[in-house]
Design an enzyme around this catalytic site. Structure first.
Site, PDB file in Angstrom:
ATOM      1  N   GLY A 298      11.853  64.745  54.331  1.00  0.00           N
ATOM      2  CA  GLY A 298      12.812  65.667  54.934  1.00  0.00           C
ATOM      3  C   GLY A 298      12.081  66.799  55.625  1.00  0.00           C
TER       4      GLY A 298
ATOM      5  N   GLY B 254      13.479  69.526  57.374  1.00  0.00           N
ATOM      6  CA  GLY B 254      14.259  70.724  57.698  1.00  0.00           C
ATOM      7  C   GLY B 254      13.412  71.946  57.387  1.00  0.00           C
TER       8      GLY B 254
ATOM      9  N   GLY C 219      11.452  71.418  54.079  1.00  0.00           N
ATOM     10  CA  GLY C 219      10.421  70.381  54.218  1.00  0.00           C
ATOM     11  C   GLY C 219       9.231  70.881  55.014  1.00  0.00           C
TER      12      GLY C 219
ATOM     13  N   ASN D 277      20.087  71.827  46.408  1.00  0.00           N
ATOM     14  CA  ASN D 277      21.066  72.741  45.838  1.00  0.00           C
ATOM     15  C   ASN D 277      22.149  71.957  45.128  1.00  0.00           C
ATOM     16  OD1 ASN D 277      20.274  75.406  46.452  1.00  0.00           O
ATOM     17  ND2 ASN D 277      20.919  75.165  48.577  1.00  0.00           N
TER      18      ASN D 277
ATOM     19  N   ALA E 271      13.728  80.425  54.194  1.00  0.00           N
ATOM     20  CA  ALA E 271      13.058  79.700  55.284  1.00  0.00           C
ATOM     21  C   ALA E 271      14.069  79.365  56.365  1.00  0.00           C
ATOM     22  CB  ALA E 271      12.421  78.424  54.757  1.00  0.00           C
TER      23      ALA E 271
ATOM     24  N   LYS F 157      21.186  78.444  39.090  1.00  0.00           N
ATOM     25  CA  LYS F 157      21.119  78.423  40.559  1.00  0.00           C
ATOM     26  C   LYS F 157      22.488  78.080  41.140  1.00  0.00           C
ATOM     27  CE  LYS F 157      19.008  78.610  44.580  1.00  0.00           C
ATOM     28  NZ  LYS F 157      18.485  77.447  45.261  1.00  0.00           N
TER      29      LYS F 157
ATOM     30  N   ASN G 199      24.808  79.844  44.014  1.00  0.00           N
ATOM     31  CA  ASN G 199      25.247  79.138  45.220  1.00  0.00           C
ATOM     32  C   ASN G 199      26.763  78.990  45.301  1.00  0.00           C
ATOM     33  OD1 ASN G 199      22.713  78.698  46.373  1.00  0.00           O
ATOM     34  ND2 ASN G 199      22.362  76.876  45.140  1.00  0.00           N
TER      35      ASN G 199
ATOM     36  N   ASN H 112      25.142  88.959  52.391  1.00  0.00           N
ATOM     37  CA  ASN H 112      25.258  88.899  50.925  1.00  0.00           C
ATOM     38  C   ASN H 112      25.603  90.243  50.290  1.00  0.00           C
ATOM     39  OD1 ASN H 112      24.512  86.306  51.381  1.00  0.00           O
ATOM     40  ND2 ASN H 112      22.526  86.411  50.345  1.00  0.00           N
TER      41      ASN H 112
ATOM     42  N   SER I  88      22.937  80.621  53.308  1.00  0.00           N
ATOM     43  CA  SER I  88      22.728  79.374  54.053  1.00  0.00           C
ATOM     44  C   SER I  88      24.066  78.789  54.507  1.00  0.00           C
ATOM     45  CB  SER I  88      21.974  78.368  53.196  1.00  0.00           C
ATOM     46  OG  SER I  88      22.681  78.125  52.000  1.00  0.00           O
TER      47      SER I  88
END
Lengths: 292, 292
Positions: free
Chosen positions: B7, B9, B12, B98, B123, B180, B184, B198, B247
């Site tokens: 991956g 993205g 990755g 996630n 990222a 986590k 999320n 946020n 995200s």
């Protein structure tokens, strides 16, 4: 007839414009500058790219001398006006607010003949003296007092209708306001939060699910039966206004105060412990958007 | 060590860039054009306005020959990859998705040594071969299999840490993923629906109310105790990322598919009839935004 229109937002300008065709209208503005502009330039009404002008007398002085007063201000500006109205001699007063939060305050005005009404017109205030009539609809009025009174000052409005400005009288004010409230409590906050035009509440299957669940909570609070018929009614309005932005979405786009308190706030106050999670979520979300 | 990163993205690219400092990395892309660009130009990592380049071998062929494979694709792209992995000889595989929707699929990979992990880095993928490292964080890994295994292929990653790319090993994968997931499942959908950074979930009192109510539903579903400590944890992350767009908000701004299914969708599947109205509302609203 002499008619006073109180409040010179989109609805006040529209009503003053049309009523002045057959009556002597005084428009009561908040600021004298707006009154001056209207006195100098008249009220311009724009419809399908043609302009029409009416000469209307405007003032920011709260004289309220007319025998018929039509109150077009938003519900959250009513308090001062109602305190004025309490002291006036008996006359006919028409309230055209969204929501039902103001209804409890009408008990202090029972020496007047009080009507509540709903304005189905689409209207956008272009500037201080120009209003855009974006959609024709009915003005629906109902007597607030219990007594049946077939003949009253407003009968003339029914008998001498004004073109493009039909007025009808309904027998049950509570049913009328509740049906309007269902529309305002579902379409307005959802479109405002999701930032979509009215029609998308039906064409997007996920939004439609939220729309229906919210509708169910609202009629639960209002204790209304005939669910299927009411849902058809709400969907019909959503369809006929599919290309419109709701007033609450417009308020948010323009960073203005919304009518959330008099719509969902009123419902929350009357929920009596019923489970209304979507109403609560939307109320809080819209309040949050407002304070940004 | 030879490491395959699957991956390409943002995550990755970031992992391939950093791991290539000490290991021989192959980056598996979906499209050969991206692999060609990376082979020609290397991976560029941007951090605080300085550029760094690493030469990494990339390919779109699903060879997966390395003894360590790190899977960085989004959960909704896992299915094909897991079908490949089933057929591979035993090796070490790390999943960095996630949500928890993929955990049930790991049972088909028990002939491998399976780790699940969370990547706390910020990222942003700038283009096919450039990644912006917007925030440093830990990579947290935990062995999925029950057996305790103090020495494994990945011990080297712990012992020879890479600058600005710390890796830690935790004992309890489920607790780690759930913590986590709480972050999320609360910050992401709320910020995506309300279209705010946020930090506003804490500074706007109305948003904070929704945030806390949503948090309560999420820990109810996950059956977690120590509510106050978890709330402090979520608020801490919200504060330290206050200027970030989540995200999910970025996905919506760029009209990309979000991870709503693997986050709130997973929670709804595991709600077992518990009352979770905000989770349901947000899931449906985000699905509706996605299909627009």
């Amino acid at each position: 007839m002499e008619i006073g229109v109180i409040g010179a937002g989109s609805l006040g300008l529209l009503y003053a414009y049309y009523l002045s065709k057959k009556h002597k209208v005084t428009l009561y503005t908040k600021r004298q500058e707006q009154a001056d502009q209207i006195n100098n330039l008249g009220i311009q009404m724009v419809k399908e790219n043609s302009y029409h002008t009416a000469n209307v007398c405007a003032t920011s002085e709260t004289i309220y001398k007319e025998s018929i007063l039509i109150i077009t201000v938003k519900q959250y500006h009513l308090e001062t006006i109602i305190n004025h109205l309490k002291k006036l001699s008996s006359r006919t007063i028409v309230f055209l607010q969204n929501g039902m939060g103001h209804v409890s305050q009408l008990a202090s005005l029972l020496h007047h003949r009080v009507f509540v009404g709903i304005a189905e017109h689409g209207a956008l205030k272009v500037n201080e003296h120009i209003v855009h009539h974006t959609g024709e609809g009915f003005t629906k009025l109902a007597l607030y007092q219990d007594q049946v009174e077939p003949i009253h000052d407003l009968s003339l409005l029914r008998n001498e209708q004004i073109n493009h400005f039909p007025i009808v009288f309904l027998p049950e004010w509570e049913k009328m306001l509740k049906e309007k409230l269902i529309v305002n409590a579902t379409i307005n906050p959802l479109t405002a939060l999701l930032r979509v035009k009215n029609g998308e509440l039906l064409t997007n299957k996920y939004y439609k699910k939220l729309f229906y669940e919210l509708f169910e909570e609202v009629i639960l609070i209002l204790g209304m039966e005939d669910k299927d018929k009411l849902w058809d009614h709400v969907c019909g309005i959503c369809t006929s206004t599919s290309e419109n932005e709701s007033s609450m979405l417009r308020d948010i786009h323009h960073q203005r105060k919304t009518e959330i308190d008099s719509i969902l706030g009123y419902l929350i106050l009357n929920a009596n412990g019923k489970s209304i999670p979507h109403v609560s979520f939307l109320f809080t979300a819209i309040k949050g958007i407002e304070v940004r």
